[in-house]
Design an enzyme around this catalytic site. Structure first.
Site, PDB file in Angstrom:
ATOM      1  N   ARG A 106       0.855  -1.175   0.000  1.00 55.64           N
ATOM      2  CA  ARG A 106       0.000   0.000   0.000  1.00 55.64           C
ATOM      3  C   ARG A 106       0.890   1.223   0.000  1.00 55.64           C
ATOM      4  NH1 ARG A 106      -4.445   1.104   4.616  1.00 55.64           N
ATOM      5  NH2 ARG A 106      -2.566   1.577   5.757  1.00 55.64           N
ATOM      6  N   THR A 110      -0.735   7.588  -0.995  1.00 55.67           N
ATOM      7  CA  THR A 110      -2.045   7.518  -1.678  1.00 55.67           C
ATOM      8  C   THR A 110      -2.940   6.433  -1.091  1.00 55.67           C
ATOM      9  OG1 THR A 110      -1.272   5.865  -3.251  1.00 55.67           O
ATOM     10  CG2 THR A 110      -0.904   8.179  -3.838  1.00 55.67           C
ATOM     11  N   ASP A 202       0.937  -2.621  12.389  1.00 54.04           N
ATOM     12  CA  ASP A 202       1.312  -3.073  11.042  1.00 54.04           C
ATOM     13  C   ASP A 202       1.542  -4.582  11.077  1.00 54.04           C
ATOM     14  OD1 ASP A 202       3.038  -3.847   8.788  1.00 54.04           O
ATOM     15  OD2 ASP A 202       3.031  -1.702   8.341  1.00 54.04           O
ATOM     16  N   ASP A 205       4.942  -5.937   9.661  1.00 57.45           N
ATOM     17  CA  ASP A 205       6.077  -5.645  10.547  1.00 57.45           C
ATOM     18  C   ASP A 205       6.058  -6.533  11.784  1.00 57.45           C
ATOM     19  OD1 ASP A 205       7.241  -3.751   8.953  1.00 57.45           O
ATOM     20  OD2 ASP A 205       6.300  -2.044   9.954  1.00 57.45           O
TER      21      ASP A 205
HETATM   22  C1  PRP Z   1      -1.142  -4.237   4.698  1.00 59.87           C
HETATM   23  C2  PRP Z   1      -2.050  -5.439   4.875  1.00 59.87           C
HETATM   24  C3  PRP Z   1      -2.925  -5.370   3.663  1.00 59.87           C
HETATM   25  C4  PRP Z   1      -3.076  -3.893   3.462  1.00 59.87           C
HETATM   26  C5  PRP Z   1      -4.430  -3.489   3.974  1.00 59.87           C
HETATM   27  O1  PRP Z   1      -0.132  -4.498   3.822  1.00 59.87           O
HETATM   28  O2  PRP Z   1      -1.347  -6.634   5.003  1.00 59.87           O
HETATM   29  O3  PRP Z   1      -2.362  -5.981   2.526  1.00 59.87           O
HETATM   30  O4  PRP Z   1      -2.051  -3.244   4.212  1.00 59.87           O
HETATM   31  O5  PRP Z   1      -4.703  -2.184   3.678  1.00 59.87           O
HETATM   32  P1  PRP Z   1      -5.838  -1.734   2.659  1.00 59.87           P
HETATM   33  O6  PRP Z   1      -7.069  -2.545   3.000  1.00 59.87           O
HETATM   34  O7  PRP Z   1      -6.016  -0.281   2.974  1.00 59.87           O
HETATM   35  O8  PRP Z   1      -5.365  -1.966   1.264  1.00 59.87           O
HETATM   36  P2  PRP Z   1       1.069  -3.453   3.562  1.00 59.87           P
HETATM   37  O9  PRP Z   1       0.707  -2.532   2.428  1.00 59.87           O
HETATM   38  O10 PRP Z   1       1.421  -2.796   4.862  1.00 59.87           O
HETATM   39  O11 PRP Z   1       2.216  -4.364   2.999  1.00 59.87           O
HETATM   40  P3  PRP Z   1       3.087  -5.488   3.751  1.00 59.87           P
HETATM   41  O12 PRP Z   1       2.171  -6.661   4.031  1.00 59.87           O
HETATM   42  O13 PRP Z   1       4.112  -5.806   2.727  1.00 59.87           O
HETATM   43  O14 PRP Z   1       3.651  -4.906   5.018  1.00 59.87           O
HETATM   44  N1  URA Z   2      -2.208  -2.604   7.249  1.00 54.46           N
HETATM   45  C1  URA Z   2      -1.765  -3.002   8.470  1.00 54.46           C
HETATM   46  O1  URA Z   2      -0.830  -3.797   8.564  1.00 54.46           O
HETATM   47  N2  URA Z   2      -2.387  -2.535   9.551  1.00 54.46           N
HETATM   48  C2  URA Z   2      -3.441  -1.694   9.471  1.00 54.46           C
HETATM   49  O2  URA Z   2      -3.977  -1.314  10.527  1.00 54.46           O
HETATM   50  C3  URA Z   2      -3.874  -1.280   8.205  1.00 54.46           C
HETATM   51  C4  URA Z   2      -3.239  -1.753   7.103  1.00 54.46           C
END
Ligand code: PRP
Ligand code: URA
Length: 211
Positions: A106, A110, A202, A205
């Site tokens: 994400r 944006t 997160d 993380d």
């Molecule tokens: C997080 C999570 C989802 C997304 C959710 O991933 O694991 O994929 O955010 O958010 P949304 O519903 O607003 O799209 P992230 O983008 O943090 O990537 P990562 O899993 O690589 O840390």
């Molecule tokens: N992605 C995450 O990992 N945590 C949130 O709360 C939202 C998006």
């Protein structure tokens, strides 16, 4: 038109485990293990409608007509990274399940999903697919992953999230009215950074120890 079903899986074991994930003092080892356990428990519910067929076997005592899975083809598709944390818990229950991967992150400014990886089983279009991601926040990532799978020809798709925000659920309902959603908790809202509140932070993380 098919209508979504939103399943909030509020079994006491799930509620207890989700509470441990939410606690900021939960470390990476426990977080990882519990994400996996939650995925197993959720899988149990999300596969409740798998078709069975009757076969005849011999027990040590008698011939019996018994039920076995009708061989429906299943696949799970974790959204990288955080969805990876849910894979083992499902493979434990369904050892032969095929696994496709879709990489989306994400954009922090944006909040739009950006695709960076994709590898699917060849016959993904013939499979019932469960998309895995612990977090359904704005719904952008889940909706994009489902659109992607539909472009591959998938017709039978479910979405499994540990935590969901109402806006994310509404987004998936609007974009994909045929997709059932399974989540362990529906939280209150999103904050200004698009994080689920109260949430768990997160997920990527916390699973991979990158913060
Ligand atoms: C997080 C999570 C989802 C997304 C959710 O991933 O694991 O994929 O955010 O958010 P949304 O519903 O607003 O799209 P992230 O983008 O943090 O990537 P990562 O899993 O690589 O840390
Ligand atoms: N992605 C995450 O990992 N945590 C949130 O709360 C939202 C998006």
């Amino acid at each position: 038109m098919e209508m979504n079903k939103v399943h909030i899986l509020d079994h006491p074991l799930l509620q207890h485990k989700v509470s441990i994930l939410r606690d900021e003092n939960t470390g990476v080892k426990d977080f990882r293990e519990i994400v996996s356990e939650i995925a197993s428990l959720m899988c149990y519910e999300a596969t409740r409608d798998l078709p069975l067929e009757e076969v005849e076997i011999k027990t040590p005592v008698a011939v019996a007509k018994v039920k076995v899975l009708a061989g429906k083809k299943l696949a799970i598709v974790p959204i990288l990274r955080a969805g990876l944390g849910m894979v083992d818990g499902i493979v434990t229950l369904i050892p032969s399940v095929k696994v496709g991967h879709i990489g989306l992150y994400r954009d922090p400014n944006t909040l739009q999903p950006v695709e960076y990886y994709c590898k699917m089983p060849n016959d993904i279009a013939e499979r019932e697919v469960i998309v895995l991601d612990p977090m359904l926040a704005t719904g952008g990532s889940a909706s994009a992953a489902i659109t992607f799978l539909k472009n591959y020809g998938c017709k039978n798709i479910k979405l499994m999230n540990i935590l969901a925000a109402p806006v994310g659920v509404e987004r998936v309902i609007a974009d994909h009215p045929d997709v059932d959603i399974y989540c362990a908790a529906l939280d209150e809202t999103l904050n200004d950074h698009g994080y689920i509140v109260p949430g768990l932070g997160d997920a990527g993380d916390r699973i991979f120890g990158t913060k």
